[in-house]
Design a protein around this motif. Sequence first.
Motif, PDB file in Angstrom:
ATOM      1  N   VAL A   2      14.511 -12.927 -33.897  1.00 14.96           N
ATOM      2  CA  VAL A   2      15.224 -11.673 -33.673  1.00 14.96           C
ATOM      3  C   VAL A   2      16.721 -11.949 -33.629  1.00 14.96           C
ATOM      4  CG1 VAL A   2      15.584  -9.751 -32.098  1.00 14.96           C
ATOM      5  CG2 VAL A   2      13.283 -10.689 -32.411  1.00 14.96           C
ATOM      6  N   GLY A  26      14.211  -8.950 -37.392  1.00 10.47           N
ATOM      7  CA  GLY A  26      13.231  -9.811 -36.742  1.00 10.47           C
ATOM      8  C   GLY A  26      12.201  -9.115 -35.871  1.00 10.47           C
ATOM      9  N   ARG A  27      12.313  -7.793 -35.712  1.00  9.69           N
ATOM     10  CA  ARG A  27      11.286  -7.090 -34.952  1.00  9.69           C
ATOM     11  C   ARG A  27      11.252  -5.648 -35.451  1.00  9.69           C
ATOM     12  NH1 ARG A  27      13.393  -6.595 -28.703  1.00  9.69           N
ATOM     13  NH2 ARG A  27      11.657  -8.056 -28.527  1.00  9.69           N
ATOM     14  N   THR A  28      10.176  -4.959 -35.088  1.00 11.77           N
ATOM     15  CA  THR A  28      10.041  -3.545 -35.441  1.00 11.77           C
ATOM     16  C   THR A  28      10.780  -2.734 -34.386  1.00 11.77           C
ATOM     17  OG1 THR A  28       7.868  -3.994 -36.391  1.00 11.77           O
ATOM     18  CG2 THR A  28       8.439  -1.682 -35.955  1.00 11.77           C
ATOM     19  N   PHE A  29      12.002  -2.407 -34.669  1.00 13.99           N
ATOM     20  CA  PHE A  29      12.868  -1.829 -33.664  1.00 13.99           C
ATOM     21  C   PHE A  29      12.492  -0.415 -33.258  1.00 13.99           C
ATOM     22  CE2 PHE A  29      15.801  -5.125 -32.741  1.00 13.99           C
ATOM     23  CZ  PHE A  29      15.722  -5.963 -33.833  1.00 13.99           C
ATOM     24  N   ARG A  31       9.948   0.417 -31.974  1.00 13.72           N
ATOM     25  CA  ARG A  31       9.162   0.342 -30.750  1.00 13.72           C
ATOM     26  C   ARG A  31      10.026   0.093 -29.522  1.00 13.72           C
ATOM     27  NH1 ARG A  31       4.407  -3.843 -32.791  1.00 13.72           N
ATOM     28  NH2 ARG A  31       3.679  -2.623 -34.569  1.00 13.72           N
ATOM     29  N   ASN A  77      17.959  -0.562 -40.117  1.00 15.31           N
ATOM     30  CA  ASN A  77      17.741  -1.277 -38.849  1.00 15.31           C
ATOM     31  C   ASN A  77      19.061  -1.515 -38.130  1.00 15.31           C
ATOM     32  OD1 ASN A  77      15.131  -1.612 -38.059  1.00 15.31           O
ATOM     33  ND2 ASN A  77      15.015  -3.777 -38.571  1.00 15.31           N
ATOM     34  N   SER A  98      18.434  -5.166 -27.242  1.00 15.80           N
ATOM     35  CA  SER A  98      17.159  -4.561 -27.625  1.00 15.80           C
ATOM     36  C   SER A  98      16.088  -4.949 -26.610  1.00 15.80           C
ATOM     37  CB  SER A  98      16.754  -5.052 -29.016  1.00 15.80           C
ATOM     38  OG  SER A  98      15.442  -4.630 -29.339  1.00 15.80           O
ATOM     39  N   TYR A 112      16.848  -9.210 -26.047  1.00 16.22           N
ATOM     40  CA  TYR A 112      17.683  -9.798 -27.083  1.00 16.22           C
ATOM     41  C   TYR A 112      19.061  -9.161 -27.047  1.00 16.22           C
ATOM     42  CZ  TYR A 112      13.611 -12.140 -28.940  1.00 16.22           C
ATOM     43  OH  TYR A 112      12.512 -12.944 -29.080  1.00 16.22           O
TER      44      TYR A 112
END
Length: 123
Positions: A2, A26-29, A31, A77, A98, A112
């Motif tokens: 991330v 690096g992540r499904t933001f 969520r 993103n 995040s 993060y």
Amino acid sequence: QVQLVESGGGLVQAGDSLRLSCAASGRTFSRFVMGWFRQAPGKEREFVAAISWSGGATYYTDSVKGRFTISGDDAKNTVYLQMNSLKPEDTAVYYCASGIPAILHTEQGYDYWGQGTQVTVSS
């Protein structure tokens, strides 16, 4: 991995505007909650604004309400912080974060963080 990368800071005069960007990877933001915090010299880091990515709900600290706007672009993103009518007291390093905080305006739960971008407002 991330990563959060802020950009858009700079030196401006009181009354000017800036738009900060936070590019996330690096992540499904969708969520998570995305927040902006700031730290002025000699002071603790403080909450500025947050957005619930999935629902779009936004939250602000009182001192920036009506002047700052947080928004997100799902396709990129990226989360933005539009800052208008800047004041010298807005001078700080601005960080995006995040996570899933239980309380939006506290750091706990934001797992993060970006490296920060300097905003300096001269009078």
